[in-house]
Structures are given as C-alpha cells and as structure tokens.
Design a protein around this motif. Sequence first.
Motif, PDB file in Angstrom:
ATOM      1  N   GLN A  25       0.825  -1.216   0.000  1.00 56.12           N
ATOM      2  CA  GLN A  25       0.000   0.000   0.000  1.00 56.12           C
ATOM      3  C   GLN A  25       0.852   1.256   0.000  1.00 56.12           C
ATOM      4  O   GLN A  25       0.570   2.219  -0.733  1.00 56.12           O
ATOM      5  CB  GLN A  25      -0.917  -0.003   1.232  1.00 56.12           C
ATOM      6  CG  GLN A  25      -2.096  -0.948   1.129  1.00 56.12           C
ATOM      7  CD  GLN A  25      -2.994  -0.864   2.354  1.00 56.12           C
ATOM      8  OE1 GLN A  25      -2.543  -0.618   3.465  1.00 56.12           O
ATOM      9  NE2 GLN A  25      -4.282  -1.086   2.152  1.00 56.12           N
ATOM     10  N   THR A  26       1.901   1.276   0.819  1.00 57.11           N
ATOM     11  CA  THR A  26       2.768   2.450   0.893  1.00 57.11           C
ATOM     12  C   THR A  26       3.491   2.669  -0.436  1.00 57.11           C
ATOM     13  O   THR A  26       3.661   3.811  -0.881  1.00 57.11           O
ATOM     14  CB  THR A  26       3.782   2.290   2.033  1.00 57.11           C
ATOM     15  OG1 THR A  26       3.086   2.036   3.258  1.00 57.11           O
ATOM     16  CG2 THR A  26       4.606   3.553   2.197  1.00 57.11           C
ATOM     17  N   ARG A  27       3.911   1.599  -1.079  1.00 63.43           N
ATOM     18  CA  ARG A  27       4.546   1.743  -2.397  1.00 63.43           C
ATOM     19  C   ARG A  27       3.573   2.326  -3.420  1.00 63.43           C
ATOM     20  O   ARG A  27       3.954   3.135  -4.270  1.00 63.43           O
ATOM     21  CB  ARG A  27       5.070   0.383  -2.865  1.00 63.43           C
ATOM     22  CG  ARG A  27       6.333  -0.060  -2.133  1.00 63.43           C
ATOM     23  CD  ARG A  27       6.776  -1.431  -2.535  1.00 63.43           C
ATOM     24  NE  ARG A  27       8.022  -1.811  -1.855  1.00 63.43           N
ATOM     25  CZ  ARG A  27       8.461  -3.041  -1.728  1.00 63.43           C
ATOM     26  NH1 ARG A  27       7.752  -4.048  -2.237  1.00 63.43           N
ATOM     27  NH2 ARG A  27       9.605  -3.294  -1.105  1.00 63.43           N
ATOM     28  N   LEU A  28       2.328   1.907  -3.345  1.00 62.70           N
ATOM     29  CA  LEU A  28       1.313   2.482  -4.238  1.00 62.70           C
ATOM     30  C   LEU A  28       1.074   3.954  -3.910  1.00 62.70           C
ATOM     31  O   LEU A  28       0.838   4.769  -4.821  1.00 62.70           O
ATOM     32  CB  LEU A  28       0.012   1.685  -4.127  1.00 62.70           C
ATOM     33  CG  LEU A  28       0.054   0.256  -4.687  1.00 62.70           C
ATOM     34  CD1 LEU A  28      -1.245  -0.483  -4.369  1.00 62.70           C
ATOM     35  CD2 LEU A  28       0.295   0.283  -6.194  1.00 62.70           C
ATOM     36  N   ASP A  29       1.116   4.298  -2.622  1.00 57.97           N
ATOM     37  CA  ASP A  29       0.979   5.706  -2.232  1.00 57.97           C
ATOM     38  C   ASP A  29       2.115   6.542  -2.812  1.00 57.97           C
ATOM     39  O   ASP A  29       1.896   7.675  -3.265  1.00 57.97           O
ATOM     40  CB  ASP A  29       0.982   5.831  -0.703  1.00 57.97           C
ATOM     41  CG  ASP A  29      -0.301   5.319  -0.071  1.00 57.97           C
ATOM     42  OD1 ASP A  29      -1.321   5.264  -0.789  1.00 57.97           O
ATOM     43  OD2 ASP A  29      -0.286   4.980   1.119  1.00 57.97           O
ATOM     44  N   ILE A  30       3.324   5.991  -2.824  1.00 55.34           N
ATOM     45  CA  ILE A  30       4.468   6.711  -3.391  1.00 55.34           C
ATOM     46  C   ILE A  30       4.292   6.891  -4.894  1.00 55.34           C
ATOM     47  O   ILE A  30       4.536   7.976  -5.447  1.00 55.34           O
ATOM     48  CB  ILE A  30       5.777   5.960  -3.073  1.00 55.34           C
ATOM     49  CG1 ILE A  30       6.065   6.000  -1.575  1.00 55.34           C
ATOM     50  CG2 ILE A  30       6.950   6.555  -3.849  1.00 55.34           C
ATOM     51  CD1 ILE A  30       7.251   5.183  -1.145  1.00 55.34           C
ATOM     52  N   GLU A  31       3.845   5.815  -5.566  1.00 56.90           N
ATOM     53  CA  GLU A  31       3.610   5.913  -7.009  1.00 56.90           C
ATOM     54  C   GLU A  31       2.530   6.950  -7.321  1.00 56.90           C
ATOM     55  O   GLU A  31       2.676   7.760  -8.247  1.00 56.90           O
ATOM     56  CB  GLU A  31       3.199   4.543  -7.545  1.00 56.90           C
ATOM     57  CG  GLU A  31       2.949   4.520  -9.042  1.00 56.90           C
ATOM     58  CD  GLU A  31       2.515   3.152  -9.536  1.00 56.90           C
ATOM     59  OE1 GLU A  31       2.091   3.046 -10.703  1.00 56.90           O
ATOM     60  OE2 GLU A  31       2.590   2.187  -8.743  1.00 56.90           O
ATOM     61  N   ASN A  32       1.464   6.939  -6.536  1.00 59.43           N
ATOM     62  CA  ASN A  32       0.388   7.895  -6.752  1.00 59.43           C
ATOM     63  C   ASN A  32       0.859   9.324  -6.482  1.00 59.43           C
ATOM     64  O   ASN A  32       0.482  10.267  -7.192  1.00 59.43           O
ATOM     65  CB  ASN A  32      -0.788   7.552  -5.836  1.00 59.43           C
ATOM     66  CG  ASN A  32      -1.954   8.500  -6.007  1.00 59.43           C
ATOM     67  OD1 ASN A  32      -2.588   8.545  -7.062  1.00 59.43           O
ATOM     68  ND2 ASN A  32      -2.246   9.282  -4.973  1.00 59.43           N
ATOM     69  N   PHE A  33       1.713   9.486  -5.467  1.00 61.61           N
ATOM     70  CA  PHE A  33       2.179  10.833  -5.130  1.00 61.61           C
ATOM     71  C   PHE A  33       3.077  11.403  -6.224  1.00 61.61           C
ATOM     72  O   PHE A  33       3.008  12.593  -6.529  1.00 61.61           O
ATOM     73  CB  PHE A  33       2.929  10.810  -3.801  1.00 61.61           C
ATOM     74  CG  PHE A  33       3.416  12.164  -3.374  1.00 61.61           C
ATOM     75  CD1 PHE A  33       2.535  13.111  -2.861  1.00 61.61           C
ATOM     76  CD2 PHE A  33       4.749  12.515  -3.515  1.00 61.61           C
ATOM     77  CE1 PHE A  33       2.977  14.370  -2.480  1.00 61.61           C
ATOM     78  CE2 PHE A  33       5.196  13.760  -3.142  1.00 61.61           C
ATOM     79  CZ  PHE A  33       4.314  14.690  -2.618  1.00 61.61           C
ATOM     80  N   THR A  34       3.928  10.563  -6.818  1.00 68.96           N
ATOM     81  CA  THR A  34       4.780  11.062  -7.909  1.00 68.96           C
ATOM     82  C   THR A  34       3.932  11.564  -9.071  1.00 68.96           C
ATOM     83  O   THR A  34       4.250  12.592  -9.694  1.00 68.96           O
ATOM     84  CB  THR A  34       5.738   9.952  -8.377  1.00 68.96           C
ATOM     85  OG1 THR A  34       4.980   8.797  -8.754  1.00 68.96           O
ATOM     86  CG2 THR A  34       6.715   9.583  -7.274  1.00 68.96           C
TER      87      THR A  34
END
Length: 451
Positions: free
Chosen positions: A352-361
Amino acid sequence: MFYCLEKRLMMRRKTLLLLLFVLSIISTKIHAQNSEEPPLNDATLSALIDYALEHQPAVKKATIDQEITDLQVKNKLADWYPQVNFNYNYQRNFQLPVNIVDGNSIRFGVDNSSALQFTATQNIFNRDVLLASRTKDDVRFIAEKQVENAKINLVANVSRSFYDLLATQQQLRITEENIAMLARSLKDARARYDAGVADKTDYQRATIALNNAQASKRAIEEALRAKLANLKYLINYPEDRELTLQYDSATLENEIYLDTLSTAVYTQRVEYQQLQAQLRLQEANVKYNKWSYIPSVSANGAYIRNFQNNALSKLYSQGFPNSYAALTLGFPIFQGGKRKNNISIAQKQVEQTRLDIENFTNQVNSEYQSALAQYKASMANYLALKENMELAAEVHRIIELQYREGIKTYLELITAQTDLRAAQINYYNAVYSLLSSKIDVLKAQGAINVK
C-alpha cells in the motif's frame, strides 16, 4: 495613651501595606508593557514570515508533536538498559499457615515477616526494543518533516495573503486618486456650466461618477479590513495591535519571473520524503512480525533479605539473605496462525505504501503542470494588462487635453478616466496574482526552503 499609640502604629502599617500593594501593581504593569513585543510597523514579507514561524500555533503544535515523538522513542530505547527495582514488604500473620505432616496439622512460620528485594532485568533479545532501535531515525525524521511541512504551508499562505492585501491596498490608492480626479472634474464641469460653456449634464455625470467612486472606496475599505484580519490570523498577531506593510512595487515586479523550463523534482517534496520513511517503517514492521518466531531472551537476578520474628521489636535484628541469577527464554508455540497473519498484513501494508508513493509522484507532476500553466496564463495576462495600463494612461492624457480645448466631450473624458482606473486596478491585480502563482509553482516543486 498606650491605646492611641497602638492605634497609630496600626494605621501606619495599613498605609505601608497599601503603598506596597499599589507599587507592586504599577511595577507589574510596567513590566508587562516592557515585555510586549514591538508592533509590526512597515513589515516586509520576510518579517511577517519570521513572525508567523515563531508565533503560529500550528507550527508550535507540530514542534511539540516532534518533541513528544522524540521522548516516546527514548522511552522505547530505555528498555535496552538494565531495569532495576526495589520492593519492600512487611507481613503480620494473625494465624500461621497450617501444614499436614504424618497426618498431624502443624503450624509453621512466625508472627512477623519482612523482606527487602532488589531485582534487575536485562533484555538480551526483545523484538519490541529491537524495532524501536532500528526505526528511531525514521520515526524522528517523519516528525521533523511534519514540522517542515507545517512551515511550508504557513509560508505559502502568508505570502498569498500578503500579495492579496497589497492588491487591495493598490485598489484603494487608485480609487482615492480617481476620487480626487473626479472631484476636480466636477468642479471644472460646474464652473463651465455656470459660465454657460457647457450644459448641466456634464457636472451631473461628474457627480454620478464621483458618487460611484466613493461607494467603491467604502467597499474596498471593508474588504481591506477583512484581509488584514486574515493576515493577522495567519501570523497569530494580536487583533487589537496595528499592522502596517512595507513593500517596493518595483522590487516585487522584478520577483515575478520564474524559470518555466525547470521540471518538478518530486524527491524534494516533504511529503515524498515522509512516504519513503513510512515505507522503511513498514518494511521494518515486516521484520518485526517475522521476529515473533524467535524466542525472547532476558537475564534477571535478585537479592532478597528476609526478616522473621515473633516479636515485632526484634523483627530486624537478624536477616536471612538469598540471591539468584537466571536466564529467561520465552517462546510462544502456537497462537492459532496469528503470527503468519500479522506477517501477511505487514507485507500488504508495504504494498500500500509503495502504491501511495507511485500515486504521489503522479500527483506532484499534475500539481506542477497545473501551477505552471496558471503561472504562464498569469504572466500573459500581466503583460497584456501592463500594456493596456500604459495605453489607457496615454489615451486619458490626450483626451483630457482635448476636453480642455473643447474638442472632446465630457462623456469621453469620464470614459477615459474609468478605463484608466480599471486598467490600473487590473494591472496591480495581475502583478500580485502572478506572485501568488509563483508561490504555487515553488510549492509544487518543493522549492520553498524554511530551514
């Protein structure tokens, strides 16, 4: 005689106490006045930002949260140190305990007993303490970035409010200049009418224009009060204290430019750095749950001195010490699949956190492109309105000369004055709107530095 003397002494004491009380109040007021900070007169944007960073409750709250986090980390790490305790016990036996020996009931013990206990425990392997030790830097980093994020938002909001207030002040100044111009025109139109050179419609139109300008001035003054109150709120400035601004229009106009060829570097954003630290914490949490299969190990020992006697007065006359050292190993054998489930949960939280990072970029790129597009549009609007203001000033100058020569009508003069005022207000609004757009671009880039 003695009664009168005693009465006089009492009166003097009361007078002296009253005088000391008054002096203490005066001293307190003087100290309070001296301790007050000087008002922000002719404050620049940098001065407002410095004041806000020092006094804004949101920043103070984030700083307190950071301090609390640091103390919580220290509390967790304290479990690595030996845990030493002391216990004192006293017991009075009213009925001694009974033991059965060869079928006979026999009471053992004494009436009074006491014990002094010194115990010590040292963690050798404990997954909770190990997790705290390995994640302390990231936990502190997130709290630190939270403070930085609060400061960045505050700087951006104060800057926008400052520019908005300046734009309103410019509107008020231009309106006041327009009122003075219309008052002169009204006086001139009245003189022309009295002299029979023009009809009364000229000074009637001048009166209407002057009334409209005065009404507009009152509306701008009310808007100015509201925006000043908002700026005071943002910097946490006392409402009843005076606040005046200092600015240089030429300097501000030189600050509108921005490199539009640069790109957004999402790694500079505080939110991205927090997400990276959060990811490291989630990965450490996976290891933490895997450590649940490893036994916890601790060393412990104690020194105990027992005292026993039937006579309370002789209880501590003789002690019976005992001591021990031990190694404790704890291992849960079966927990119904809880440990396996916890590991799976922790791994999914990492995903989930990795997806949050991808979404934030992706979000950073969108924010930057939107802010940059708004900045470019504001720049184009600024250049056009600047040219319009220069043309309107030239048109007004020519028409005013032609009106005085009797070539142009008064209606044309009023129209030129209205166009000039609108062009000036639009120009200054464009300047400060462009500066606000620049703030949005810098924030999207992560280029606002508050360290």
